[in-house]
Design a protein around this motif. Structure first.
Motif, PDB file in Angstrom:
ATOM      1  N   ASN A   6       0.814  -1.220   0.000  1.00 41.15           N
ATOM      2  CA  ASN A   6       0.000   0.000   0.000  1.00 41.15           C
ATOM      3  C   ASN A   6       0.847   1.269   0.000  1.00 41.15           C
ATOM      4  N   PHE A   7       2.140   1.129   0.232  1.00 44.37           N
ATOM      5  CA  PHE A   7       3.009   2.300   0.330  1.00 44.37           C
ATOM      6  C   PHE A   7       3.435   2.791  -1.044  1.00 44.37           C
ATOM      7  N   LYS A   8       3.531   4.095  -1.126  1.00 45.82           N
ATOM      8  CA  LYS A   8       4.094   4.745  -2.306  1.00 45.82           C
ATOM      9  C   LYS A   8       5.246   5.610  -1.816  1.00 45.82           C
ATOM     10  N   VAL A   9       6.312   5.603  -2.545  1.00 49.00           N
ATOM     11  CA  VAL A   9       7.472   6.426  -2.211  1.00 49.00           C
ATOM     12  C   VAL A   9       7.844   7.227  -3.449  1.00 49.00           C
ATOM     13  N   LYS A  10       8.780   8.102  -3.284  1.00 48.62           N
ATOM     14  CA  LYS A  10       9.265   8.891  -4.426  1.00 48.62           C
ATOM     15  C   LYS A  10      10.727   8.548  -4.664  1.00 48.62           C
ATOM     16  N   ASP A  11      11.098   8.532  -5.928  1.00 47.45           N
ATOM     17  CA  ASP A  11      12.506   8.314  -6.229  1.00 47.45           C
ATOM     18  C   ASP A  11      13.247   9.643  -6.165  1.00 47.45           C
ATOM     19  N   LEU A  12      14.518   9.615  -6.489  1.00 43.14           N
ATOM     20  CA  LEU A  12      15.342  10.826  -6.405  1.00 43.14           C
ATOM     21  C   LEU A  12      14.849  11.963  -7.280  1.00 43.14           C
ATOM     22  N   PHE A  13      14.105  11.618  -8.315  1.00 37.99           N
ATOM     23  CA  PHE A  13      13.629  12.634  -9.256  1.00 37.99           C
ATOM     24  C   PHE A  13      12.172  13.004  -9.003  1.00 37.99           C
ATOM     25  N   GLN A  14      11.695  12.623  -7.799  1.00 39.76           N
ATOM     26  CA  GLN A  14      10.344  12.929  -7.342  1.00 39.76           C
ATOM     27  C   GLN A  14       9.248  12.227  -8.152  1.00 39.76           C
ATOM     28  N   ARG A  15       9.608  11.119  -8.794  1.00 44.81           N
ATOM     29  CA  ARG A  15       8.608  10.300  -9.487  1.00 44.81           C
ATOM     30  C   ARG A  15       8.038   9.311  -8.477  1.00 44.81           C
ATOM     31  N   ASP A  16       6.744   9.055  -8.597  1.00 49.74           N
ATOM     32  CA  ASP A  16       6.094   8.094  -7.712  1.00 49.74           C
ATOM     33  C   ASP A  16       6.606   6.691  -7.989  1.00 49.74           C
ATOM     34  N   LEU A  57      14.542  -5.069  -4.769  1.00 46.69           N
ATOM     35  CA  LEU A  57      14.608  -3.613  -4.794  1.00 46.69           C
ATOM     36  C   LEU A  57      15.577  -3.183  -3.719  1.00 46.69           C
ATOM     37  N   PHE A  58      16.313  -2.153  -4.006  1.00 46.94           N
ATOM     38  CA  PHE A  58      17.189  -1.577  -3.004  1.00 46.94           C
ATOM     39  C   PHE A  58      16.820  -0.109  -2.920  1.00 46.94           C
ATOM     40  N   ALA A  59      16.280   0.287  -1.795  1.00 47.13           N
ATOM     41  CA  ALA A  59      15.872   1.671  -1.600  1.00 47.13           C
ATOM     42  C   ALA A  59      16.787   2.278  -0.552  1.00 47.13           C
ATOM     43  N   ASN A  60      16.944   3.589  -0.604  1.00 49.84           N
ATOM     44  CA  ASN A  60      17.833   4.170   0.389  1.00 49.84           C
ATOM     45  C   ASN A  60      17.392   5.528   0.852  1.00 49.84           C
ATOM     46  N   GLN A  61      18.053   6.013   1.863  1.00 55.50           N
ATOM     47  CA  GLN A  61      17.819   7.330   2.435  1.00 55.50           C
ATOM     48  C   GLN A  61      19.181   7.961   2.623  1.00 55.50           C
ATOM     49  N   GLU A  62      19.297   9.203   2.258  1.00 56.27           N
ATOM     50  CA  GLU A  62      20.591   9.880   2.232  1.00 56.27           C
ATOM     51  C   GLU A  62      20.586  11.192   2.993  1.00 56.27           C
ATOM     52  N   GLY A  64      22.374  13.890   1.954  1.00 55.65           N
ATOM     53  CA  GLY A  64      22.564  14.995   1.020  1.00 55.65           C
ATOM     54  C   GLY A  64      21.341  15.256   0.167  1.00 55.65           C
ATOM     55  N   ASN A  65      21.490  16.178  -0.795  1.00 54.78           N
ATOM     56  CA  ASN A  65      20.399  16.440  -1.724  1.00 54.78           C
ATOM     57  C   ASN A  65      20.485  15.448  -2.882  1.00 54.78           C
ATOM     58  N   THR A  80      22.917   1.111 -10.135  1.00 57.54           N
ATOM     59  CA  THR A  80      21.834   1.173 -11.125  1.00 57.54           C
ATOM     60  C   THR A  80      20.497   0.782 -10.511  1.00 57.54           C
ATOM     61  N   PHE A  81      20.499   0.324  -9.250  1.00 56.12           N
ATOM     62  CA  PHE A  81      19.234  -0.059  -8.627  1.00 56.12           C
ATOM     63  C   PHE A  81      18.441   1.185  -8.244  1.00 56.12           C
ATOM     64  N   PRO A  82      17.124   1.026  -8.038  1.00 58.75           N
ATOM     65  CA  PRO A  82      16.285   2.184  -7.698  1.00 58.75           C
ATOM     66  C   PRO A  82      16.720   2.839  -6.387  1.00 58.75           C
ATOM     67  N   VAL A  83      16.880   4.127  -6.418  1.00 55.03           N
ATOM     68  CA  VAL A  83      17.248   4.901  -5.236  1.00 55.03           C
ATOM     69  C   VAL A  83      16.108   5.874  -4.970  1.00 55.03           C
ATOM     70  N   MET A  84      15.633   5.876  -3.745  1.00 52.32           N
ATOM     71  CA  MET A  84      14.500   6.713  -3.386  1.00 52.32           C
ATOM     72  C   MET A  84      14.962   8.050  -2.812  1.00 52.32           C
ATOM     73  N   GLU A  85      14.019   8.938  -2.703  1.00 48.12           N
ATOM     74  CA  GLU A  85      14.325  10.282  -2.211  1.00 48.12           C
ATOM     75  C   GLU A  85      14.838  10.254  -0.777  1.00 48.12           C
ATOM     76  N   LYS A  86      15.444  11.335  -0.385  1.00 53.26           N
ATOM     77  CA  LYS A  86      15.910  11.510   0.985  1.00 53.26           C
ATOM     78  C   LYS A  86      14.692  11.574   1.897  1.00 53.26           C
ATOM     79  N   ILE A  87      14.702  10.752   2.938  1.00 61.02           N
ATOM     80  CA  ILE A  87      13.600  10.722   3.905  1.00 61.02           C
ATOM     81  C   ILE A  87      14.162  10.554   5.300  1.00 61.02           C
ATOM     82  N   ASP A  88      13.318  10.780   6.298  1.00 63.31           N
ATOM     83  CA  ASP A  88      13.675  10.477   7.680  1.00 63.31           C
ATOM     84  C   ASP A  88      13.252   9.043   7.975  1.00 63.31           C
TER      85      ASP A  88
END
Length: 151
Positions: A6-16, A57-62, A64-65, A80-88
């Motif tokens: 049910n979760f949706k996240v955003k990637d580094l480019f703010q795509r759902d 899938l490999f998601a991350n939190q960073e 930096g910007n 090359t794996f999917p990297v998600m946006e910076k989150i807490d």
């Protein structure tokens, strides 16, 4: 269907990025940091991803910007794996996905907080959080568990 889908996240480019797309796949979610002693784990995660990319899938939190994250992940480690946006991942602003992961698989002594960068969560094909690994556990150390779930 598992709650994780049910979760949706955003990637580094703010795509759902809809986690429902991961149904029937083994998933590894981890938080990263580009200025951390564990950052070289990105190289091994990339090798694991290439080896098993149809199943994870490999998601991350960073810290930096987006540009900093791209610099470290792609340019320095060839990610090359999917990297998600910076989150807490902790605190009042923790992303709901990490709140869910921590609830499903608390750490040592029931600790729900992410202790440090590169904590890893392994999720089976049905969306169950089956294991949590500390920062000290190297990516290839969890490969046997990934392979068991792929059977």
């Amino acid at each position: 269907m598992s709650e994780i889908y049910n979760f949706k996240v955003k990637d580094l480019f703010q795509r759902d990025y809809d986690l429902a797309a991961l149904k029937d796949k083994v998933v590894v979610v981890f938080n990263t940091a580009s200025k951390c002693g564990f950052t070289p784990q990105l190289e091994d995660f990339e090798k694991l991803y290439k080896k098993h990319k149809d199943n994870g899938l490999f998601a991350n939190q960073e810290p930096g910007n987006a540009e900093d994250i791209i610099e470290v992940c792609e340019r320095n480690y060839g990610v090359t794996f999917p990297v998600m946006e910076k989150i807490d991942v902790n605190g009042d602003n923790a992303h709901p996905l990490f709140e869910y992961l921590k609830k499903e698989k608390p750490g040592i002594l029931g600790l729900k907080r992410i202790k440090w960068n590169f904590e890893k969560f392994l999720i089976d094909k049905q969306g169950n959080v089956v294991n949590r690994y500390s920062s000290m556990v190297k990516p290839f150390d969890i490969e046997p568990d990934i392979l068991k779930l792929m059977e």
